[in-house]
Enzyme design. Structure first.
Site, mmCIF file in Angstrom:
data_model
loop_
_atom_site.group_PDB
_atom_site.id
_atom_site.type_symbol
_atom_site.label_atom_id
_atom_site.label_comp_id
_atom_site.label_asym_id
_atom_site.label_seq_id
_atom_site.Cartn_x
_atom_site.Cartn_y
_atom_site.Cartn_z
ATOM 1 N N CYS A 1 23.737 54.069 81.556
ATOM 2 C CA CYS A 1 24.349 55.210 80.868
ATOM 3 C C CYS A 1 23.504 55.747 79.711
ATOM 4 O O CYS A 1 23.766 56.836 79.209
ATOM 5 C CB CYS A 1 25.735 54.829 80.389
ATOM 6 S SG CYS A 1 26.743 54.135 81.725
ATOM 7 N N CYS B 1 39.501 57.544 79.068
ATOM 8 C CA CYS B 1 38.305 57.203 79.844
ATOM 9 C C CYS B 1 37.515 58.465 80.173
ATOM 10 O O CYS B 1 38.096 59.532 80.385
ATOM 11 C CB CYS B 1 38.689 56.542 81.164
ATOM 12 S SG CYS B 1 39.752 55.099 81.019
ATOM 13 N N SER B 2 36.203 58.330 80.272
ATOM 14 C CA SER B 2 35.393 59.456 80.742
ATOM 15 C C SER B 2 35.533 59.546 82.264
ATOM 16 O O SER B 2 35.700 58.532 82.931
ATOM 17 C CB SER B 2 33.928 59.269 80.340
ATOM 18 O OG SER B 2 33.438 58.021 80.790
ATOM 19 N N ILE C 1 34.386 60.954 86.282
ATOM 20 C CA ILE C 1 33.186 60.929 87.135
ATOM 21 C C ILE C 1 32.718 62.368 87.316
ATOM 22 O O ILE C 1 33.426 63.185 87.897
ATOM 23 C CB ILE C 1 33.506 60.253 88.472
ATOM 24 C CG1 ILE C 1 33.828 58.779 88.219
ATOM 25 C CG2 ILE C 1 32.346 60.398 89.451
ATOM 26 C CD1 ILE C 1 34.539 58.120 89.354
ATOM 27 N N HIS D 1 30.829 62.374 82.134
ATOM 28 C CA HIS D 1 29.708 61.451 81.892
ATOM 29 C C HIS D 1 28.808 61.372 83.117
ATOM 30 O O HIS D 1 28.879 60.420 83.887
ATOM 31 C CB HIS D 1 30.279 60.081 81.520
ATOM 32 C CG HIS D 1 29.254 59.038 81.203
ATOM 33 N ND1 HIS D 1 27.974 59.325 80.753
ATOM 34 C CD2 HIS D 1 29.326 57.676 81.265
ATOM 35 C CE1 HIS D 1 27.321 58.188 80.574
ATOM 36 N NE2 HIS D 1 28.112 57.183 80.880
#
Lengths: 142, 389
Positions: free
Chosen positions: B86, B209-210, B212, B336
């Site tokens: 990441c 949460c980030s 997809i 992300h």
């Protein structure tokens, strides 16, 4: 459309594929083992064939207690990779002073708590491509 | 070492995109060249591309050369791909920075790109397992959410951080993203929505949460002499730091509420830049999950250890507070696209320090910070300044 079948999520555990085969051989008969550096005597988790402390590649296998305590855990409900289903209890288990990452099998999520005693419960996963049985070091509530 | 500056930056639209890997490269490249009208592709001497999993999602390796050709760049000084999960984008920026500072190049593009929803988000989840140890972690089905959930559990147990405080990170970043036309999500979110969203890995809910996301971002980085020739408003790289605590969960600091590698990376960057935490006006931090942003406040020195929950609840990380954190919407709001994230963070700081961030502008922003991580134990920090020093 999916590519899932192209991957094998589990390690190749047989003697021709890994220096750590002894770990899996012992696991298959219910023993949790790891390596101790033969030169500086450092106990490792997970087992390793090269000592990051002293640089030695000589090591001995030692059995650990099959019992540990839950140090931290989380329960994943959704978003697991293909082939894994939720709820799944991921935990850090303290075994003989070592921190071991694993899952708790057959655990009712509401009954899991920090400090609980857990016991090694080897988890049979898919056979390797040559048909050899494979095991992972999972735990269950004692 | 020579002084080095950003002279251009641009991002593609982030989201679940009906676009190919190469389309995303074209979009980010175009946006970046548009921001630096004095630069043509043939002027660029080097390209570094941060990208994590194109081998599976685009069935393509040899990424830097492919991207260079797509953009008409003919590298004469540097061509490389960076893969550091990441943090791949910021790791790429550090490569370009070092090459230019050392005099090995004068003008380099760093591009981050990821096409994750190919063929579906489930494929990305499967691939995310490659970012943790295959033999000892991924074989159990581990991906990022449970890792950061463990950190949240520790922070809650140790400091009394609440689920509501975690949710406030989601609210803030979704709200910021609503002002960012390139963000994945643009509808904002209320506290009730975040707290009522689906549990992913306890205690982290969906809106903490980030997602997809597909996307790309690019920056142009230049030596001082070249920067001054190409723009009136260079954004200077003032400091950088990277530190690792461990790779596997069981080799990290035993208490996951503490991320000592982030503190060390920050210390290196602050020291090099000659700035203190309280000097930072705008910060793009790696909120892959809400808990990561909270722990980042503490390790970056924005608030004392254990007080991050109150810091966000009191609005001190928002407009009008001590430091505006994640004005573009962060990873939670923007999405992300792994390799693109660090570069997109730099692009936001570039816009902010030039006063070109529009509805998101942090008033009179002079010092900007980016923080990019790859797991709880691996961190990269960059500090940018409007002034060269």
């Amino acid at each position: 459309m999916s590519y899932f079948r192209a991957t094998d999520p589990f390690p190749l555990e047989s003697a021709e594929h890994t220096k750590l085969h002894e770990f899996y051989a012992r696991l298959a008969v219910g023993r949790l083992a790891t390596t101790r550096c033969a030169t500086c005597r450092r106990l490792a988790w997970p087992p390793r064939a090269f000592c990051g402390e002293c640089g030695s590649d000589r090591f001995d296998w030692v059995d650990l207690s099959g019992e540990g305590k839950i140090h931290a855990f989380t329960i994943q409900e959704v978003g697991l990779p293909a082939g894994f289903v939720g709820p799944r209890v991921f935990a850090i288990v303290k075994v003989d002073g070592l921190r071991v990452f694993s899952v708790l099998v057959d655990a009712e999520p509401a009954k899991v708590a920090i400090g609980q005693t857990v016991r090694l419960s080897p988890l049979r996963v898919a056979d390797d491509p040559n048909g050899n049985a494979r095991w992972l070091p999972a735990f269950r509530l004692a | 070492m020579r002084k080095v500056a950003l002279i251009g930056a641009g991002v593609s639209k982030f989201g679940v995109r009906k676009a190919s890997y190469r389309d995303l490269i074209w979009e980010a490249g175009k946006a970046c060249f548009d921001a630096a009208p004095a630069v043509k592709p043939k002027d660029v001497e080097g390209l570094v591309v941060g990208s994590v999993m194109p081998e599976r999602t685009a069935f393509q390796s040899h990424i830097s050369s492919m991207a260079a050709e797509a953009l008409g760049i003919r590298p004469s000084a540097l061509s490389a791909r960076t893969e550091h999960m990441c943090a791949s984008g910021t790791v790429g920026i550090r490569y370009a920075y070092a090459f230019i500072a050392a005099g090995l190049a004068d003008l380099v593009m760093v591009l981050g790109v990821e096409k994750l929803n190919q063929p579906s988000g489930d494929e990305a989840i499967l691939n995310m397992g490659t970012g943790v140890d295959r033999e000892w972690e991924a074989s159990f089905g581990l991906t990022a959410p449970p890792c950061f959930a463990l950190a949240a559990q520790c922070h809650i147990a140790e400091y009394g951080t609440t689920e509501e405080q975690l949710a406030m990170v989601g609210v803030k970043n979704h709200t910021h993203a609503a002002k960012n036309p390139n963000a994945h999500f643009q509808r904002g979110a209320t506290l009730e929505q975040v707290l009522g969203s689906r549990m992913i890995s306890s205690p982290l809910r969906l809106f903490m949460c980030s997602p997809i996301t597909d996307g790309a971002a690019a920056v142009l980085i230049a030596s001082e002499e070249r920067a001054r020739a190409l723009t009136d408003k260079p954004v200077w790289i003032r400091g950088t730091g990277q530190a690792l605590d461990g790779f596997q969960l069981t080799s990290l600091h035993e208490d996951y509420a503490h991320w000592p590698a982030l503190a060390r990376a920050a210390q290196s960057a602050y020291g090099m830049a000659g700035v203190r935490p309280q000097d930072v006006d705008v910060a793009e931090v790696h909120d892959c999950f809400a808990i990561a942003e909270l722990i980042a406040y503490e390790e970056l020195g924005f608030c004392p250890k254990g007080e991050a929950g109150a810091f966000v609840a009191d609005g001190r990380s928002d407009y009008g507070g001590d430091v505006v954190v994640n004005p573009r919407g962060g990873l939670i709001g923007c999405g992300h696209p792994l390799g693109a994230t660090g570069v997109a963070q730099a692009a936001e700081v570039f816009a902010q320090l030039r006063g070109e961030a529009g509805a998101r502008q942090v008033p009179d922003a002079s010092i900007g910070l980016t923080h990019n991580n790859s797991g709880m134990g691996e961190h990269v920090v960059m500090i940018y300044g409007r002034e060269r020093r």
